[in-house]
Design an enzyme around this catalytic site. Structure first.
Site, mmCIF file in Angstrom:
data_model
loop_
_atom_site.group_PDB
_atom_site.id
_atom_site.type_symbol
_atom_site.label_atom_id
_atom_site.label_comp_id
_atom_site.label_asym_id
_atom_site.label_seq_id
_atom_site.Cartn_x
_atom_site.Cartn_y
_atom_site.Cartn_z
ATOM 1 N N THR A 168 -34.411 73.420 -63.755
ATOM 2 C CA THR A 168 -34.698 73.010 -65.127
ATOM 3 C C THR A 168 -35.873 72.054 -65.174
ATOM 4 O O THR A 168 -36.442 71.714 -64.132
ATOM 5 C CB THR A 168 -33.436 72.390 -65.765
ATOM 6 O OG1 THR A 168 -33.639 72.205 -67.169
ATOM 7 C CG2 THR A 168 -33.084 71.051 -65.144
ATOM 8 N N ASN A 169 -36.279 71.657 -66.375
ATOM 9 C CA ASN A 169 -37.344 70.688 -66.574
ATOM 10 C C ASN A 169 -36.736 69.411 -67.123
ATOM 11 O O ASN A 169 -35.711 69.467 -67.803
ATOM 12 C CB ASN A 169 -38.355 71.211 -67.594
ATOM 13 C CG ASN A 169 -39.379 72.134 -66.977
ATOM 14 O OD1 ASN A 169 -39.450 72.290 -65.766
ATOM 15 N ND2 ASN A 169 -40.175 72.744 -67.823
ATOM 16 N N ARG A 170 -37.403 68.298 -66.897
ATOM 17 C CA ARG A 170 -36.935 67.049 -67.485
ATOM 18 C C ARG A 170 -37.396 66.992 -68.934
ATOM 19 O O ARG A 170 -38.582 66.900 -69.203
ATOM 20 C CB ARG A 170 -37.488 65.863 -66.706
ATOM 21 C CG ARG A 170 -36.784 65.651 -65.390
ATOM 22 C CD ARG A 170 -37.336 64.457 -64.656
ATOM 23 N NE ARG A 170 -37.247 63.249 -65.435
ATOM 24 C CZ ARG A 170 -37.923 62.125 -65.140
ATOM 25 N NH1 ARG A 170 -38.732 62.107 -64.105
ATOM 26 N NH2 ARG A 170 -37.786 61.047 -65.883
ATOM 27 N N ALA B 132 -39.807 72.310 -73.234
ATOM 28 C CA ALA B 132 -40.334 72.291 -71.875
ATOM 29 C C ALA B 132 -39.731 73.505 -71.170
ATOM 30 O O ALA B 132 -38.674 73.434 -70.537
ATOM 31 C CB ALA B 132 -39.935 71.000 -71.171
#
Ligand code: C5P
Length: 217
Positions: free
Chosen positions: A29-31, A96
């Site tokens: 995942t992305n932050r 994101a």
């Protein structure tokens, strides 16, 4: 009180990260907290728009008067967006999105090997949702976001050109990530328009005003 600058307009947004399955207990995942996208959805609703928010997994309540579509991975986010983009006047891509998905997700939990051999993951590039929406004939006016760690103007303007969109909003990732405040710069074909450092909701309201003044009738 917010002026109803988007009355009668249909606004579609993406927000939050996407989450790509590795195995039943692990994701890539992305932050992203989703706060900026949620603030924009709220600001657009305050401005009188009919707002649909396609959101990756976040821990935020849905803003009042906003329709939220919850998705997990980029493929599902793309499908949810493409099903609605034709009816929208404005698309704001704040999510994101993970740049890569896992080509070979495991249906069972990957186990540590006694010989210390790590698992082999194959990556596939995810669809660029914003670029796809921007390429739709008669599609919505598109605004992108660019979180960069440096050379903000250069990277943001390059992305704006590559995706073929009229405006992109830049910020420094190290500033905005997990933060309550943000410092945004809008880039369009006339140059750059910096906004003051302020809360994400205040910035969102300003941005909505800026967009509303440019949105074609
Ligand atoms: O170049 P980059 O992909 O980082 O540009 C970021 C912008 O593009 C953001 O607005 C983001 O929401 C959007 N995006 C997208 N689909 C992707 C990657 C990024 O819509 N697969």
């Amino acid at each position: 009180f917010q002026p109803k600058t988007l009355a009668g307009r249909r606004v579609l947004l993406t927000a939050g990260p996407t989450s790509e399955v590795i195995d039943p207990v692990r994701v890539l995942t992305n932050r992203s907290s989703g706060r900026m996208g949620y603030a924009l959805a709220r600001a657009a609703a305050e401005a009188g728009a009919d707002v649909t928010l396609v959101s990756g997994p976040v821990a935020l309540p849905c803003p009042d008067g906003v329709e939220r579509i919850a998705v997990r991975n980029a493929a599902d986010m793309r499908a949810a967006v493409m099903a609605r983009a034709g009816q929208a006047d404005l698309f704001i891509a704040v999510a994101a999105v993970a740049d890569w998905g896992i080509a070979n997700p495991s249906s069972t939990k990957l186990k540590k090997q006694p010989d210390g051999q790590p698992p082999h993951l194959d990556f596939v590039q995810n669809p660029d949702i914003l670029a796809e929406v921007a390429a739709l004939p008669g599609g919505p006016w598109c605004v992108g976001f660019a979180a960069e760690t440096g050379h903000l103007a250069e990277h943001a303007q390059a992305k704006r050109a590559r995706k073929g969109i009229p405006a992109i909003v830049g910020n420094l990732a190290q500033d905005a990530m997990d933060a309550e405040d943000t410092e945004l710069v809008i880039f369009d074909d006339t140059g750059h328009h910096p906004l003051a450092r302020q809360s994400k909701l205040q910035a969102a309201r300003q941005l909505v005003g800026w967009i509303a003044a440019r949105l074609p009738r």
